[in-house]
Design a protein around this motif. Structure first.
Motif, short mmCIF file in Angstrom:
data_model
loop_
_atom_site.label_atom_id
_atom_site.label_comp_id
_atom_site.label_asym_id
_atom_site.label_seq_id
_atom_site.Cartn_x
_atom_site.Cartn_y
_atom_site.Cartn_z
N UNK A 49 -7.92 9.25 8.45
CA UNK A 49 -7.58 7.87 8.81
C UNK A 49 -6.93 7.10 7.67
N UNK A 50 -7.58 7.07 6.50
CA UNK A 50 -7.04 6.30 5.38
C UNK A 50 -6.31 7.17 4.37
N UNK A 51 -6.57 8.48 4.39
CA UNK A 51 -5.99 9.45 3.46
C UNK A 51 -6.32 9.12 2.00
N UNK A 52 -7.44 8.44 1.80
CA UNK A 52 -7.88 8.11 0.44
C UNK A 52 -9.28 8.64 0.15
N UNK A 97 0.83 -1.17 0.00
CA UNK A 97 0.00 0.00 0.00
C UNK A 97 0.88 1.24 0.00
N UNK A 98 0.54 2.19 -0.84
CA UNK A 98 1.30 3.42 -0.94
C UNK A 98 0.86 4.41 0.14
N UNK A 99 1.80 4.94 0.91
CA UNK A 99 1.49 5.92 1.94
C UNK A 99 1.36 7.30 1.31
N UNK A 100 0.27 7.98 1.63
CA UNK A 100 0.05 9.32 1.14
C UNK A 100 0.51 10.29 2.22
N UNK A 101 1.22 11.33 1.84
CA UNK A 101 1.74 12.27 2.82
C UNK A 101 0.61 13.08 3.44
N UNK A 102 0.89 13.61 4.62
CA UNK A 102 -0.09 14.41 5.35
C UNK A 102 -0.47 15.65 4.55
N UNK A 143 -5.56 0.32 7.80
CA UNK A 143 -6.93 0.41 8.28
C UNK A 143 -7.78 -0.74 7.79
N UNK A 144 -7.47 -1.29 6.63
CA UNK A 144 -8.31 -2.36 6.05
C UNK A 144 -7.97 -3.74 6.60
N UNK A 145 -6.90 -3.86 7.37
CA UNK A 145 -6.53 -5.14 7.94
C UNK A 145 -6.93 -5.17 9.40
N UNK A 146 -7.78 -6.06 9.76
CA UNK A 146 -8.26 -6.13 11.15
C UNK A 146 -7.40 -7.04 11.98
N UNK A 182 -16.43 8.24 6.06
CA UNK A 182 -15.51 8.16 4.92
C UNK A 182 -16.03 7.12 3.93
N UNK A 183 -16.08 7.46 2.63
CA UNK A 183 -16.55 6.49 1.65
C UNK A 183 -15.61 5.31 1.45
N UNK A 184 -14.37 5.40 1.89
CA UNK A 184 -13.40 4.31 1.71
C UNK A 184 -13.29 3.45 2.95
N UNK A 185 -12.97 4.05 4.10
CA UNK A 185 -12.70 3.27 5.31
C UNK A 185 -13.84 3.30 6.33
N UNK A 186 -14.90 4.05 6.04
CA UNK A 186 -16.09 4.16 6.89
C UNK A 186 -15.80 4.78 8.26
N UNK A 187 -14.74 5.57 8.37
CA UNK A 187 -14.45 6.29 9.62
C UNK A 187 -15.46 7.41 9.79
N UNK A 188 -15.82 7.69 11.02
CA UNK A 188 -16.78 8.77 11.32
C UNK A 188 -16.07 10.11 11.18
#
Length: 128
Positions: A17-20, A1-6, A125-128, A41-47
């Motif tokens: 959370x996911x930066x995506x 997975x590619x890390x996106x900078x802040x 975030x996608x790995x539990x 979030x539409x990707x990771x479902x974070x509030x």
């Protein structure tokens, strides 16, 4: 997975959370529902909206943006035009504020969520 900078995530208005996932459902150029934020979030479902009226504090950041704009416009006009009339100051500040209003609204919410929201970056975030 590619890390996106802040910085890149904040500039694009992505989830802390996911930066995506995108924080906003519409484009910045669309004045319809300009200040709406996804509740999750539409990707990771974070509030993204932890409580009702969470983003009221972002108005202080938006106010700081406007004050910085006014100060910079006054300095630039005074330096370039050697103390123009008051109406030039007022017209320029009003025009600049209206043009930058969408960016001020969006980035004040992004900064507020990243600064005071309880979400922190988790590249897994996608790995539990």
């Amino acid at each position: 997975m590619k890390n996106k900078s802040l910085g890149a995530a904040m500039l694009k208005g992505c989830c802390p959370r996911c930066r995506e996932g995108k924080l906003f459902p519409t484009s910045m150029l669309s004045y319809r529902k300009l200040s709406d934020v996804h509740s999750n979030c539409p990707v990771c479902n974070a509030t993204l909206v932890p409580e009702p009226d969470f983003f009221y504090g972002a108005m202080y950041i938006s106010y700081a943006f406007s004050v910085a704009l006014v100060v910079n416009v006054l300095i630039i006009l005074n330096y370039l035009f050697d103390d123009p009339d008051v109406w030039v100051y007022v017209a320029t500040v009003l025009m600049a504020n209206l043009l930058l209003l969408p960016a001020f609204l969006r980035y004040s919410k992004v900064l507020y969520l990243y600064g005071l929201g309880k979400l922190s970056y988790n590249p897994n975030w996608d790995q539990k």
